[in-house]
Design an enzyme around this catalytic site. Structure first.
Site, PDB file in Angstrom:
ATOM      1  CE1 TYR A  51      45.558  50.597 -11.742  1.00 31.05           C
ATOM      2  CE2 TYR A  51      47.897  50.334 -12.168  1.00 31.05           C
ATOM      3  CZ  TYR A  51      46.850  50.519 -11.273  1.00 31.05           C
ATOM      4  OH  TYR A  51      47.102  50.609  -9.948  1.00 31.05           O
ATOM      5  CD  GLU A  53      42.890  54.547 -12.159  1.00 32.46           C
ATOM      6  OE1 GLU A  53      42.750  55.760 -12.348  1.00 32.46           O
ATOM      7  OE2 GLU A  53      43.746  54.072 -11.403  1.00 32.46           O
ATOM      8  CG  ASP A 197      23.524  42.983   0.353  1.00 32.02           C
ATOM      9  OD1 ASP A 197      23.709  42.033  -0.431  1.00 32.02           O
ATOM     10  OD2 ASP A 197      24.361  43.348   1.189  1.00 32.02           O
ATOM     11  CB  THR A 223      28.904  38.753  -2.977  1.00 38.66           C
ATOM     12  OG1 THR A 223      27.894  37.809  -2.623  1.00 38.66           O
ATOM     13  CG2 THR A 223      29.186  39.672  -1.799  1.00 38.66           C
ATOM     14  CE  LYS A 226      27.915  36.040   0.926  1.00 39.60           C
ATOM     15  NZ  LYS A 226      28.255  37.420   0.495  1.00 39.60           N
ATOM     16  NE  ARG A 232      36.265  34.785  -1.473  1.00 44.98           N
ATOM     17  CZ  ARG A 232      35.285  34.412  -0.647  1.00 44.98           C
ATOM     18  NH1 ARG A 232      34.705  35.282   0.132  1.00 44.98           N
ATOM     19  NH2 ARG A 232      34.903  33.147  -0.596  1.00 44.98           N
TER      20      ARG A 232
END
Ligand code: DSN
Length: 417
Positions: A51, A53, A197, A223, A226, A232
């Site tokens: 973790y 955060e 984008d 992203t 691609k 991903r």
């Protein structure tokens, strides 16, 4: 995968089945690619247990000294790659990256000018069932009916009329260069901000095969899986003055614990994207899409906008062959050629049927294929689409695909970096 094999036979079978499918099929889905071994290793690493955060050096948890290094590497590398002032590498996906930008800058009900999904835009740019279309007023822009390309003057007219707060550039089915510079001019004239984008073209941009939208956009989202060929996931680039609101919107605004194993895999992908080898691959990706498009044209197919400048093309199979995109993608699947049905601009068919198929060259290029194979594949596609009820012909193509894919093993080419 020894542990999975021992522990969970059903899941093991599914993963091995997918591995086999990827090896045996011709992957022409424009948004897919094969991640390298290094990316897969990082994704499968022990960083998944942590973790973290917060952000590097400012965490809510102890023991973050190693994941801090991973995230800082990813930030540093992606900023260098795209010459960006600030980067946030925590968005889990392109969709959450887009959401973070929009939620950080706009109040509910404010206006966004964005490309219509029906003309090649993306779900998160204003579809009525998506957060973008539900909570904001979307003014869609399309492409010119004749050229099927963006018409920047028409976008300006819409902008002047509606005065949006944000203009969104970017697409999931547009085969031409997107000129962020022209959209910057539009935004300056109408007093709007620009979010680009670049998910589909991020690899091409990194390699200099498509103009970099970063200098012209307040925000660039993407992203990473691609053309960029990473895990991903997603990321946001922005001007320094927006760093705080963007970081606060990603965490704690929208997300909790970042996926540190995926962030590590992004760090790997950003390193790979700086290599000469990656650049060569992106150049080949564009050449391959062009070769596929030109050969299909020679075989009598109508290509939307009459061609491609990037990694993808849209084939109007309805006009060319009298079959729908749905029928075409289903029959190509039988021959192990994987594509997706796609609306073409001003389509007369409903979205789930569509008049077109979208073809992309990134995955086959990663496998090492070149123009020669693209021309051959165009021929195979033509045989299938000209014989949709002829089982023998489809079987012959399936065999031809099998022979071709055997010569281009994914796992051999995947260790390339
Ligand atoms: N679903 C992706 C595509 O296939 O283009 C976009 O996010």
């Amino acid at each position: 995968m020894d542990a999975i094999k021992k522990y969970d036979k059903k899941l093991y079978k599914a993963i091995v089945g997918e591995q086999k499918r990827q090896q045996e099929n011709l992957e022409l889905i424009a948004s897919e690619n094969y991640a390298t071994d290094a990316v897969l290793e990082a994704q499968g690493s022990v960083l998944t247990n942590k973790y973290a955060e917060g952000y590097p050096g400012r965490r809510w948890y102890g023991g973050c000294e190693h994941v801090d290094i991973a995230e800082s590497l990813a930030i540093c590398r992606v900023k260098k790659l795209y010459k960006a002032e600030h980067a946030n590498v925590q968005p889990h996906s392109g969709s959450s990256a887009n959401m973070a930008v929009v939620f950080s800058q706009l109040k509910f009900g404010e206006k966004i000018l964005a490309m219509d999904l029906a003309c090649g835009g993306h779900l998160t740019h204003g579809h009525p069932l998506n957060f973008s279309g539900k909570y904001f007023r979307i003014i869609p822009y399309g492409v010119d009916r004749k050229t099927e390309r963006l018409d920047y003057d028409a976008i300006l007219s819409l902008g002047k009329k509606h005065k949006p707060k944000l203009v969104i550039a970017g697409a999931s089915a547009y085969s031409r260069t997107i000129h962020a510079k022209r959209l910057r001019e539009v935004c300056d004239k109408i007093g709007a901000m620009l979010m680009t984008d670049m998910a589909h073209i991020a690899g091409l941009v990194a390699a200099g095969c498509h103009p970099n939208p970063v200098p012209y956009s307040e925000f660039v989202t993407s992203t990473t899986h691609k053309t960029l060929c990473g895990p991903r996931s997603g990321f946001i680039l922005c001007k320094k003055k927006f760093a705080k609101p963007i970081d606060y919107m990603v965490f704690p605004g929208l997300q909790g614990g970042p996926l540190m194993h995926i962030i590590a895999a992004k760090a790997v992908a950003f390193k790979e994207a700086q290599t000469e080898r990656f650049k060569k691959k992106q150049i080949q990706t564009v050449k391959n899409a062009y070769a596929l498009s030109e050969q299909l044209k020679r075989l009598g197919y109508r290509i939307v906008s009459n061609g491609t400048d990037n990694h993808m093309l849209l084939v109007d199979v309805f006009k060319s062959k009298g079959i729908t995109g749905k029928e075409a993608s289903a029959v190509l699947d039988k021959a192990r050629i994987t594509v997706n049905k796609n609306l073409i601009p001003y389509d007369t068919q409903p979205p789930l049927v569509a008049s077109g198929i979208r073809l992309g060259s990134p995955a086959l290029t990663t496998r090492g294929m070149k123009e020669e194979q693209m021309k051959y594949i165009a021929g195979l596609i033509d045989v299938v689409l000209s014989n949709i009820s002829n089982k023998k012909k489809i079987r012959e193509v399936r065999e031809a695909v099998s022979n071709l894919t055997k010569k281009f093993p994914i796992y051999k080419s995947r260790v390339l970096l």
